[in-house]
Design a protein around this motif. Sequence first.
Motif, PDB file in Angstrom:
ATOM      1  N   THR A 100     -21.982  15.469 -15.518  1.00 26.39           N
ATOM      2  CA  THR A 100     -22.600  15.180 -16.800  1.00 26.39           C
ATOM      3  C   THR A 100     -23.552  14.000 -16.647  1.00 26.39           C
ATOM      4  O   THR A 100     -23.191  12.958 -16.097  1.00 26.39           O
ATOM      5  N   GLU A 147     -20.158  27.030 -18.470  1.00 22.66           N
ATOM      6  CA  GLU A 147     -21.092  28.070 -18.038  1.00 22.66           C
ATOM      7  C   GLU A 147     -22.088  27.546 -16.997  1.00 22.66           C
ATOM      8  O   GLU A 147     -22.624  28.313 -16.195  1.00 22.66           O
ATOM      9  N   HIS A 148     -22.319  26.226 -16.997  1.00 24.80           N
ATOM     10  CA  HIS A 148     -23.223  25.654 -16.005  1.00 24.80           C
ATOM     11  C   HIS A 148     -22.642  25.752 -14.594  1.00 24.80           C
ATOM     12  O   HIS A 148     -23.393  25.811 -13.610  1.00 24.80           O
ATOM     13  N   LEU A 180     -25.070  17.285 -21.038  1.00 27.31           N
ATOM     14  CA  LEU A 180     -23.659  17.521 -20.760  1.00 27.31           C
ATOM     15  C   LEU A 180     -23.474  18.785 -19.936  1.00 27.31           C
ATOM     16  O   LEU A 180     -24.054  19.826 -20.232  1.00 27.31           O
ATOM     17  N   ASP A 213     -19.972  15.710 -32.267  1.00 28.58           N
ATOM     18  CA  ASP A 213     -20.374  16.392 -31.034  1.00 28.58           C
ATOM     19  C   ASP A 213     -19.898  15.586 -29.836  1.00 28.58           C
ATOM     20  O   ASP A 213     -19.503  14.417 -29.947  1.00 28.58           O
ATOM     21  N   GLU A 214     -19.935  16.229 -28.679  1.00 24.37           N
ATOM     22  CA  GLU A 214     -19.435  15.610 -27.453  1.00 24.37           C
ATOM     23  C   GLU A 214     -20.305  14.449 -27.002  1.00 24.37           C
ATOM     24  O   GLU A 214     -19.812  13.494 -26.375  1.00 24.37           O
ATOM     25  N   GLN A 243     -17.413  17.997 -15.077  1.00 21.54           N
ATOM     26  CA  GLN A 243     -17.879  17.548 -16.382  1.00 21.54           C
ATOM     27  C   GLN A 243     -17.812  16.031 -16.521  1.00 21.54           C
ATOM     28  O   GLN A 243     -18.278  15.489 -17.517  1.00 21.54           O
ATOM     29  N   GLN A 273     -21.543  21.924 -19.001  1.00 19.73           N
ATOM     30  CA  GLN A 273     -20.599  22.821 -19.679  1.00 19.73           C
ATOM     31  C   GLN A 273     -20.036  23.837 -18.681  1.00 19.73           C
ATOM     32  O   GLN A 273     -20.609  24.047 -17.606  1.00 19.73           O
ATOM     33  N   SER A 295     -12.388  24.411 -17.897  1.00 20.83           N
ATOM     34  CA  SER A 295     -13.769  24.257 -17.432  1.00 20.83           C
ATOM     35  C   SER A 295     -14.076  25.158 -16.247  1.00 20.83           C
ATOM     36  O   SER A 295     -15.237  25.366 -15.901  1.00 20.83           O
TER      37      SER A 295
END
Length: 220
Positions: A118, A135-136, A131, A46-47, A98, A133, A163
């Motif tokens: 982030t 959509e944020h 994090l 995962d990130e 990000q 993203q 992004s």
Amino acid sequence: MTKLHVFDMDGTLLRGAAVEEISRHLGCFDVATALEQAWRRGEFPDEALWWERVLGLWSTATELDFDEAFERAPWMQRVPEVFSDIATRGEHSVVISQSPLFIVKRLERWGVHMTFGTMVERGVQCHVNQLLQPEHKVEITRDLANKLGLSLSDCVAYGDSTSDVELFRELRRTVAVNATPATKALAATTYEGHDMWDAYQIGRQLLAQADDVGRRRDDA
């Protein structure tokens, strides 16, 4: 009616990526690049874990080191002048990135009104919900517009890559800055070059055109 200018950082205001530029300044660029390549190959579960590894490379860096990395990074020309002009007009500016907030927030020294990034810190376990993203970016822009009493037609976004795609789908006033083909395809218009002031003037033209249409409707 005031306006809201929404900026991406990496690849837009900054001609590169913050992680790369910080790592270059701290002498760990090759290791950071290897981590980036491993992420792209799917070698991290995962990130959040990827961010922990990257931040670990910077464990001994001081705030002065980060300040120097920030100042020496390859920024677009006339970024502070853009923020100053927005403020002088009584408008609003925000950078949504990000990259780590503790880096993005340094842009407030150059006059941007608000920053989002982030929420990771060195020496602190990172979780996925920290994090930022793509959509944020949409959610933050909508929330800010509502708080400022604006509609999305009063907003203009400047971005360059994946992004920014979700935000570019949401807004009609968008400027693709040295952007990827996918981002250009969604943008209202594009800019190629190294001067953010010129890209900003394109954004101003988009807003002015929208205002002209609104006035014509009111006069009809």
